[in-house]
Design a protein around this motif. Sequence first.
Motif, PDB file in Angstrom:
ATOM      1  N   LEU A  64      11.176  73.182  46.918  1.00 42.24           N
ATOM      2  CA  LEU A  64      12.296  72.895  47.810  1.00 42.24           C
ATOM      3  C   LEU A  64      13.450  73.815  47.460  1.00 42.24           C
ATOM      4  O   LEU A  64      13.751  74.018  46.281  1.00 42.24           O
ATOM      5  CB  LEU A  64      12.766  71.443  47.677  1.00 42.24           C
ATOM      6  CG  LEU A  64      11.939  70.396  48.398  1.00 42.24           C
ATOM      7  CD1 LEU A  64      10.879  69.846  47.483  1.00 42.24           C
ATOM      8  CD2 LEU A  64      12.831  69.291  48.889  1.00 42.24           C
ATOM      9  N   TYR A  66      17.237  74.034  47.279  1.00 46.54           N
ATOM     10  CA  TYR A  66      18.362  73.102  47.206  1.00 46.54           C
ATOM     11  C   TYR A  66      19.688  73.848  47.308  1.00 46.54           C
ATOM     12  O   TYR A  66      19.809  74.985  46.843  1.00 46.54           O
ATOM     13  CB  TYR A  66      18.355  72.340  45.880  1.00 46.54           C
ATOM     14  CG  TYR A  66      17.546  71.082  45.907  1.00 46.54           C
ATOM     15  CD1 TYR A  66      18.120  69.868  46.267  1.00 46.54           C
ATOM     16  CD2 TYR A  66      16.198  71.105  45.579  1.00 46.54           C
ATOM     17  CE1 TYR A  66      17.374  68.703  46.295  1.00 46.54           C
ATOM     18  CE2 TYR A  66      15.443  69.942  45.594  1.00 46.54           C
ATOM     19  CZ  TYR A  66      16.042  68.750  45.950  1.00 46.54           C
ATOM     20  OH  TYR A  66      15.300  67.594  45.971  1.00 46.54           O
ATOM     21  N   VAL A  79      21.258  69.077  48.804  1.00 42.63           N
ATOM     22  CA  VAL A  79      20.310  68.941  49.904  1.00 42.63           C
ATOM     23  C   VAL A  79      19.224  69.992  49.706  1.00 42.63           C
ATOM     24  O   VAL A  79      19.510  71.184  49.579  1.00 42.63           O
ATOM     25  CB  VAL A  79      20.992  69.116  51.277  1.00 42.63           C
ATOM     26  CG1 VAL A  79      19.962  69.026  52.399  1.00 42.63           C
ATOM     27  CG2 VAL A  79      22.094  68.069  51.471  1.00 42.63           C
ATOM     28  N   ALA A  81      15.238  71.340  51.007  1.00 43.08           N
ATOM     29  CA  ALA A  81      14.351  71.283  52.175  1.00 43.08           C
ATOM     30  C   ALA A  81      13.173  72.228  52.021  1.00 43.08           C
ATOM     31  O   ALA A  81      13.241  73.245  51.336  1.00 43.08           O
ATOM     32  CB  ALA A  81      15.134  71.632  53.435  1.00 43.08           C
ATOM     33  N   THR A  86      13.210  66.875  53.949  1.00 42.10           N
ATOM     34  CA  THR A  86      14.577  67.180  53.543  1.00 42.10           C
ATOM     35  C   THR A  86      14.975  66.103  52.548  1.00 42.10           C
ATOM     36  O   THR A  86      14.890  64.904  52.849  1.00 42.10           O
ATOM     37  CB  THR A  86      15.543  67.191  54.738  1.00 42.10           C
ATOM     38  OG1 THR A  86      15.164  68.229  55.632  1.00 42.10           O
ATOM     39  CG2 THR A  86      16.983  67.419  54.277  1.00 42.10           C
ATOM     40  N   THR A  88      17.906  64.574  50.003  1.00 40.35           N
ATOM     41  CA  THR A  88      19.341  64.546  49.717  1.00 40.35           C
ATOM     42  C   THR A  88      19.550  63.729  48.449  1.00 40.35           C
ATOM     43  O   THR A  88      19.176  62.556  48.397  1.00 40.35           O
ATOM     44  CB  THR A  88      20.127  63.924  50.887  1.00 40.35           C
ATOM     45  OG1 THR A  88      19.846  64.674  52.078  1.00 40.35           O
ATOM     46  CG2 THR A  88      21.618  63.932  50.601  1.00 40.35           C
ATOM     47  N   LYS A 111       9.276  65.211  57.732  1.00 41.85           N
ATOM     48  CA  LYS A 111       9.209  65.918  59.011  1.00 41.85           C
ATOM     49  C   LYS A 111       7.777  65.928  59.526  1.00 41.85           C
ATOM     50  O   LYS A 111       6.824  65.902  58.747  1.00 41.85           O
ATOM     51  CB  LYS A 111       9.672  67.369  58.830  1.00 41.85           C
ATOM     52  CG  LYS A 111      11.057  67.522  58.247  1.00 41.85           C
ATOM     53  CD  LYS A 111      11.345  68.985  57.950  1.00 41.85           C
ATOM     54  CE  LYS A 111      12.631  69.175  57.198  1.00 41.85           C
ATOM     55  NZ  LYS A 111      12.842  70.589  56.845  1.00 41.85           N
TER      56      LYS A 111
END
Length: 143
Positions: A64, A66, A79, A81, A86, A88, A111
Amino acid sequence: MVTVERSITVDRPADEVLRYLADFGHTVEWDPGTESCARLDGGPVAEGARWLNVSRFRGRRTELSYRLDRYEADRLVFVGANRTVTATDDITVRARAGRTVVDYRARLQFKGLARVAGPFLRPAFERLADEVAERLPRVLDTL
Protein backbone atom coordinates in the motif's frame (compact mmCIF):
# COMPACT_ATOMS: atom_id res chain seq x y z
CA MET A 1 -15.89 -1.61 5.33
CA VAL A 2 -14.06 -2.91 8.39
CA THR A 3 -13.15 -0.64 11.31
CA VAL A 4 -11.07 -1.68 14.32
CA GLU A 5 -10.25 0.54 17.27
CA ARG A 6 -7.97 0.26 20.26
CA SER A 7 -7.11 2.60 23.11
CA ILE A 8 -3.55 2.11 24.35
CA THR A 9 -2.02 3.76 27.42
CA VAL A 10 1.74 4.25 27.56
CA ASP A 11 4.26 5.80 29.93
CA ARG A 12 5.86 8.23 27.48
CA PRO A 13 5.25 11.96 26.91
CA ALA A 14 2.46 12.63 24.39
CA ASP A 15 4.58 14.84 22.12
CA GLU A 16 7.30 12.17 21.93
CA VAL A 17 4.72 9.47 21.08
CA LEU A 18 3.16 11.65 18.38
CA ARG A 19 6.54 12.37 16.76
CA TYR A 20 7.42 8.67 16.78
CA LEU A 21 4.10 7.59 15.28
CA ALA A 22 4.22 10.37 12.66
CA ASP A 23 7.05 8.51 10.94
CA PHE A 24 5.06 5.69 9.37
CA GLY A 25 8.33 3.89 8.69
CA HIS A 26 8.26 2.85 12.34
CA THR A 27 5.32 0.52 11.66
CA VAL A 28 7.84 -2.28 11.13
CA GLU A 29 8.55 -2.03 14.86
CA TRP A 30 5.00 -2.04 16.22
CA ASP A 31 2.72 -3.53 13.54
CA PRO A 32 3.24 -7.31 13.40
CA GLY A 33 1.86 -7.49 9.86
CA THR A 34 4.33 -4.99 8.41
CA GLU A 35 7.38 -6.47 6.71
CA SER A 36 8.83 -3.18 5.45
CA CYS A 37 7.85 0.45 5.22
CA ALA A 38 10.07 2.75 3.18
CA ARG A 39 9.79 6.49 2.79
CA LEU A 40 9.10 7.46 -0.82
CA ASP A 41 10.10 11.10 -0.52
CA GLY A 42 12.54 13.17 1.47
CA GLY A 43 12.57 15.99 3.93
CA PRO A 44 10.93 16.31 7.31
CA VAL A 45 7.91 14.22 8.22
CA ALA A 46 4.97 16.51 7.46
CA GLU A 47 1.57 16.40 5.80
CA GLY A 48 2.03 14.93 2.34
CA ALA A 49 4.92 12.61 3.31
CA ARG A 50 4.64 9.20 1.63
CA TRP A 51 5.68 5.60 2.38
CA LEU A 52 5.44 2.22 0.68
CA ASN A 53 4.19 -0.30 3.22
CA VAL A 54 4.64 -4.01 2.54
CA SER A 55 2.57 -6.24 4.81
CA ARG A 56 1.61 -9.85 5.14
CA PHE A 57 -2.00 -10.57 6.04
CA ARG A 58 -3.45 -14.08 6.18
CA GLY A 59 -0.46 -15.41 4.25
CA ARG A 60 -0.70 -12.85 1.45
CA ARG A 61 1.78 -10.11 0.77
CA THR A 62 0.32 -6.71 -0.04
CA GLU A 63 1.72 -3.27 -0.83
CA LEU A 64 0.00 0.00 0.00
CA SER A 65 1.18 3.50 -0.78
CA TYR A 66 0.55 5.61 2.34
CA ARG A 67 0.34 9.38 2.68
CA LEU A 68 0.33 11.42 5.87
CA ASP A 69 -2.95 13.26 5.31
CA ARG A 70 -3.15 15.16 8.61
CA TYR A 71 -0.47 16.05 11.13
CA GLU A 72 -1.91 17.98 14.04
CA ALA A 73 -0.74 18.60 17.60
CA ASP A 74 -2.67 15.55 18.83
CA ARG A 75 -3.75 13.66 15.72
CA LEU A 76 -2.30 11.83 12.73
CA VAL A 77 -4.22 10.49 9.75
CA PHE A 78 -2.54 8.19 7.24
CA VAL A 79 -4.29 7.02 4.07
CA GLY A 80 -2.96 4.02 2.17
CA ALA A 81 -4.28 2.54 -1.04
CA ASN A 82 -3.82 -0.12 -3.65
CA ARG A 83 -6.21 -1.60 -6.21
CA THR A 84 -8.27 -3.57 -3.66
CA VAL A 85 -8.40 -1.43 -0.52
CA THR A 86 -8.10 2.04 0.94
CA ALA A 87 -6.85 1.98 4.52
CA THR A 88 -7.18 4.96 6.85
CA ASP A 89 -5.20 4.95 10.09
CA ASP A 90 -6.51 7.66 12.41
CA ILE A 91 -4.37 8.12 15.53
CA THR A 92 -5.10 10.49 18.40
CA VAL A 93 -2.51 11.06 21.12
CA ARG A 94 -3.38 12.81 24.39
CA ALA A 95 -1.84 13.25 27.81
CA ARG A 96 -3.89 11.98 30.74
CA ALA A 97 -2.91 11.68 34.40
CA GLY A 98 0.83 11.67 33.71
CA ARG A 99 0.55 9.05 30.97
CA THR A 100 -0.33 9.09 27.27
CA VAL A 101 -3.39 7.57 25.67
CA VAL A 102 -3.16 6.54 22.03
CA ASP A 103 -6.52 6.01 20.34
CA TYR A 104 -5.93 4.03 17.17
CA ARG A 105 -8.63 3.49 14.55
CA ALA A 106 -7.98 1.57 11.33
CA ARG A 107 -10.69 1.71 8.68
CA LEU A 108 -10.48 -0.49 5.59
CA GLN A 109 -12.67 0.29 2.60
CA PHE A 110 -12.53 -2.58 0.13
CA LYS A 111 -12.90 -2.04 -3.60
CA GLY A 112 -14.50 -4.13 -6.33
CA LEU A 113 -14.99 -7.81 -5.58
CA ALA A 114 -12.92 -7.48 -2.40
CA ARG A 115 -15.92 -5.71 -0.83
CA VAL A 116 -17.62 -9.10 -0.52
CA ALA A 117 -14.76 -10.47 1.60
CA GLY A 118 -14.58 -7.48 3.96
CA PRO A 119 -17.02 -8.68 6.64
CA PHE A 120 -15.40 -12.12 6.72
CA LEU A 121 -12.00 -10.55 7.39
CA ARG A 122 -13.10 -8.63 10.49
CA PRO A 123 -11.96 -11.33 13.00
CA ALA A 124 -8.47 -11.38 11.48
CA PHE A 125 -8.24 -7.57 11.62
CA GLU A 126 -9.43 -7.63 15.24
CA ARG A 127 -6.65 -10.10 16.12
CA LEU A 128 -4.11 -7.91 14.35
CA ALA A 129 -5.36 -4.85 16.28
CA ASP A 130 -4.96 -6.82 19.52
CA GLU A 131 -1.36 -7.61 18.57
CA VAL A 132 -0.67 -3.93 17.83
CA ALA A 133 -2.16 -2.95 21.20
CA GLU A 134 0.14 -5.45 22.89
CA ARG A 135 3.31 -4.56 20.98
CA LEU A 136 3.11 -0.76 20.76
CA PRO A 137 3.56 -0.05 24.50
CA ARG A 138 6.62 -2.31 24.62
CA VAL A 139 8.16 -0.52 21.64
CA LEU A 140 7.42 2.93 23.06
CA ASP A 141 8.96 1.94 26.40
CA THR A 142 12.31 1.43 24.63
CA LEU A 143 12.45 4.92 23.07
